[in-house]
Design a protein around this motif. Structure first.
Motif, PDB file in Angstrom:
ATOM      1  N   ALA A 164       6.064  -3.132 -13.292  1.00 10.05           N
ATOM      2  CA  ALA A 164       6.547  -3.772 -12.061  1.00 10.05           C
ATOM      3  C   ALA A 164       6.763  -2.738 -10.962  1.00 10.05           C
ATOM      4  O   ALA A 164       6.378  -2.954  -9.797  1.00 10.05           O
ATOM      5  CB  ALA A 164       7.834  -4.541 -12.341  1.00 10.05           C
ATOM      6  N   LEU A 165       7.362  -1.598 -11.301  1.00  8.38           N
ATOM      7  CA  LEU A 165       7.565  -0.536 -10.307  1.00  8.38           C
ATOM      8  C   LEU A 165       6.244   0.013  -9.800  1.00  8.38           C
ATOM      9  O   LEU A 165       6.092   0.270  -8.597  1.00  8.38           O
ATOM     10  CB  LEU A 165       8.406   0.593 -10.907  1.00  8.38           C
ATOM     11  CG  LEU A 165       9.906   0.374 -10.944  1.00  8.38           C
ATOM     12  CD1 LEU A 165      10.570   1.478 -11.736  1.00  8.38           C
ATOM     13  CD2 LEU A 165      10.472   0.313  -9.553  1.00  8.38           C
ATOM     14  N   GLN A 166       5.282   0.195 -10.678  1.00  3.39           N
ATOM     15  CA  GLN A 166       3.983   0.693 -10.256  1.00  3.39           C
ATOM     16  C   GLN A 166       3.290  -0.293  -9.328  1.00  3.39           C
ATOM     17  O   GLN A 166       2.695   0.101  -8.318  1.00  3.39           O
ATOM     18  CB  GLN A 166       3.099   0.969 -11.472  1.00  3.39           C
ATOM     19  CG  GLN A 166       3.536   2.165 -12.278  1.00  3.39           C
ATOM     20  CD  GLN A 166       2.791   2.278 -13.595  1.00  3.39           C
ATOM     21  OE1 GLN A 166       1.895   1.496 -13.890  1.00  3.39           O
ATOM     22  NE2 GLN A 166       3.174   3.256 -14.384  1.00  3.39           N
ATOM     23  N   TRP A 167       3.355  -1.580  -9.641  1.00  2.00           N
ATOM     24  CA  TRP A 167       2.749  -2.594  -8.777  1.00  2.00           C
ATOM     25  C   TRP A 167       3.405  -2.602  -7.400  1.00  2.00           C
ATOM     26  O   TRP A 167       2.730  -2.699  -6.377  1.00  2.00           O
ATOM     27  CB  TRP A 167       2.875  -3.966  -9.397  1.00  2.00           C
ATOM     28  CG  TRP A 167       1.941  -4.247 -10.525  1.00  2.00           C
ATOM     29  CD1 TRP A 167       0.920  -3.459 -10.962  1.00  2.00           C
ATOM     30  CD2 TRP A 167       1.945  -5.402 -11.359  1.00  2.00           C
ATOM     31  NE1 TRP A 167       0.292  -4.056 -12.029  1.00  2.00           N
ATOM     32  CE2 TRP A 167       0.901  -5.247 -12.279  1.00  2.00           C
ATOM     33  CE3 TRP A 167       2.730  -6.538 -11.414  1.00  2.00           C
ATOM     34  CZ2 TRP A 167       0.613  -6.205 -13.246  1.00  2.00           C
ATOM     35  CZ3 TRP A 167       2.453  -7.487 -12.374  1.00  2.00           C
ATOM     36  CH2 TRP A 167       1.404  -7.307 -13.281  1.00  2.00           C
ATOM     37  N   ILE A 168       4.728  -2.517  -7.384  1.00  2.00           N
ATOM     38  CA  ILE A 168       5.445  -2.527  -6.102  1.00  2.00           C
ATOM     39  C   ILE A 168       5.055  -1.318  -5.265  1.00  2.00           C
ATOM     40  O   ILE A 168       4.771  -1.442  -4.066  1.00  2.00           O
ATOM     41  CB  ILE A 168       6.967  -2.594  -6.331  1.00  2.00           C
ATOM     42  CG1 ILE A 168       7.364  -3.987  -6.827  1.00  2.00           C
ATOM     43  CG2 ILE A 168       7.726  -2.255  -5.060  1.00  2.00           C
ATOM     44  CD1 ILE A 168       8.802  -4.114  -7.232  1.00  2.00           C
ATOM     45  N   LEU A 169       5.000  -0.142  -5.871  1.00  2.00           N
ATOM     46  CA  LEU A 169       4.666   1.057  -5.104  1.00  2.00           C
ATOM     47  C   LEU A 169       3.205   1.078  -4.658  1.00  2.00           C
ATOM     48  O   LEU A 169       2.891   1.633  -3.602  1.00  2.00           O
ATOM     49  CB  LEU A 169       5.003   2.304  -5.910  1.00  2.00           C
ATOM     50  CG  LEU A 169       6.511   2.512  -6.077  1.00  2.00           C
ATOM     51  CD1 LEU A 169       6.790   3.681  -6.984  1.00  2.00           C
ATOM     52  CD2 LEU A 169       7.170   2.736  -4.730  1.00  2.00           C
ATOM     53  N   LYS A 170       2.304   0.458  -5.413  1.00  2.00           N
ATOM     54  CA  LYS A 170       0.921   0.354  -4.960  1.00  2.00           C
ATOM     55  C   LYS A 170       0.805  -0.586  -3.765  1.00  2.00           C
ATOM     56  O   LYS A 170       0.045  -0.328  -2.830  1.00  2.00           O
ATOM     57  CB  LYS A 170       0.018  -0.133  -6.090  1.00  2.00           C
ATOM     58  CG  LYS A 170      -0.356   0.951  -7.064  1.00  2.00           C
ATOM     59  CD  LYS A 170      -1.317   0.440  -8.102  1.00  2.00           C
ATOM     60  CE  LYS A 170      -1.621   1.510  -9.127  1.00  2.00           C
ATOM     61  NZ  LYS A 170      -2.495   1.018 -10.193  1.00  2.00           N
ATOM     62  N   SER A 171       1.552  -1.673  -3.782  1.00  2.00           N
ATOM     63  CA  SER A 171       1.479  -2.605  -2.657  1.00  2.00           C
ATOM     64  C   SER A 171       2.226  -2.073  -1.436  1.00  2.00           C
ATOM     65  O   SER A 171       1.921  -2.450  -0.309  1.00  2.00           O
ATOM     66  CB  SER A 171       2.023  -3.978  -3.062  1.00  2.00           C
ATOM     67  OG  SER A 171       3.374  -3.874  -3.401  1.00  2.00           O
ATOM     68  N   VAL A 172       3.188  -1.177  -1.643  1.00  3.41           N
ATOM     69  CA  VAL A 172       3.895  -0.540  -0.532  1.00  3.41           C
ATOM     70  C   VAL A 172       2.921   0.302   0.292  1.00  3.41           C
ATOM     71  O   VAL A 172       2.993   0.331   1.522  1.00  3.41           O
ATOM     72  CB  VAL A 172       5.070   0.319  -1.062  1.00  3.41           C
ATOM     73  CG1 VAL A 172       5.506   1.355  -0.067  1.00  3.41           C
ATOM     74  CG2 VAL A 172       6.241  -0.578  -1.409  1.00  3.41           C
ATOM     75  N   ASN A 173       1.985   0.957  -0.377  1.00  8.37           N
ATOM     76  CA  ASN A 173       1.033   1.811   0.330  1.00  8.37           C
ATOM     77  C   ASN A 173       0.090   1.018   1.225  1.00  8.37           C
ATOM     78  O   ASN A 173      -0.463   1.564   2.170  1.00  8.37           O
ATOM     79  CB  ASN A 173       0.226   2.647  -0.663  1.00  8.37           C
ATOM     80  CG  ASN A 173       1.086   3.675  -1.345  1.00  8.37           C
ATOM     81  OD1 ASN A 173       2.075   4.128  -0.793  1.00  8.37           O
ATOM     82  ND2 ASN A 173       0.724   4.033  -2.564  1.00  8.37           N
ATOM     83  N   SER A 174      -0.092  -0.271   0.947  1.00 14.08           N
ATOM     84  CA  SER A 174      -0.986  -1.078   1.773  1.00 14.08           C
ATOM     85  C   SER A 174      -0.261  -1.800   2.912  1.00 14.08           C
ATOM     86  O   SER A 174      -0.892  -2.501   3.688  1.00 14.08           O
ATOM     87  CB  SER A 174      -1.713  -2.098   0.901  1.00 14.08           C
ATOM     88  OG  SER A 174      -0.782  -3.025   0.379  1.00 14.08           O
ATOM     89  N   ARG A 175       1.045  -1.618   3.024  1.00  7.53           N
ATOM     90  CA  ARG A 175       1.796  -2.274   4.102  1.00  7.53           C
ATOM     91  C   ARG A 175       1.646  -1.503   5.406  1.00  7.53           C
ATOM     92  O   ARG A 175       1.257  -0.344   5.430  1.00  7.53           O
ATOM     93  CB  ARG A 175       3.271  -2.395   3.719  1.00  7.53           C
ATOM     94  CG  ARG A 175       3.498  -3.383   2.586  1.00  7.53           C
ATOM     95  CD  ARG A 175       4.960  -3.562   2.324  1.00  7.53           C
ATOM     96  NE  ARG A 175       5.594  -4.387   3.316  1.00  7.53           N
ATOM     97  CZ  ARG A 175       5.797  -5.692   3.202  1.00  7.53           C
ATOM     98  NH1 ARG A 175       5.386  -6.312   2.126  1.00  7.53           N
ATOM     99  NH2 ARG A 175       6.409  -6.360   4.141  1.00  7.53           N
TER     100      ARG A 175
END
Length: 146
Positions: A88-99
């Motif tokens: 879950a943390l990895q998914w959140i941080l990957k999607s943070v980079n696309s914001r």
């Protein structure tokens, strides 16, 4: 405040560290907590928002590749609670980079708020995983537990 919430906070801090710059990662984490505190969500602290966002995003199952007669099947696999939270943390941080926001702390706080309300890219990724699992469910008999 439970001990589990602090464990995931330290895990988030360790993931945020880039090139050994722990001070910068700590500054980003404190700004994240400050931004979440200023959102004025009733009866929730910033740590509870982060924990609830992680609970909303964590997958219950994961995909395991199985080769059978030169075909690859993606089958569901049960994972531990630590693995669920780290995914879950990895998914959140990957999607943070696309914001699109300028500061990392703003991107993190908005992404955690999206996850808290069960919307955004990470929840879509979780739903996509479940769709893949449901499509490959007829092949569950190929899965052999060791």
């Amino acid at each position: 405040m439970t001990h589990k919430e602090f464990i995931y906070l330290t895990k988030l801090l360790n993931i945020l560290i880039k090139k050994g710059k722990k001070d910068k990662a700590l500054k980003v984490l404190l700004l994240l907590l400050k931004n979440l505190k200023n959102t004025n969500i009733e009866n929730y602290t910033s740590l509870e928002i982060i924990y609830q966002a992680l609970v909303n995003v964590k997958p219950l199952l994961h995909i395991q590749k199985v080769r059978k007669s030169s075909k690859v099947f993606y089958l569901p696999k049960i994972i531990t609670t630590e693995k669920k939270m780290s995914i879950a943390l990895q998914w959140i941080l990957k999607s943070v980079n696309s914001r699109k926001e300028r500061k990392l702390s703003d991107r993190l706080s908005n992404e955690f708020l999206d996850c808290f309300y069960s919307k955004g890219l990470t929840v879509a990724k979780k739903q996509n995983l479940y769709d893949t699992i449901s499509v490959n469910r007829p092949f569950l008999h190929l899965l052999v537990y060791k």
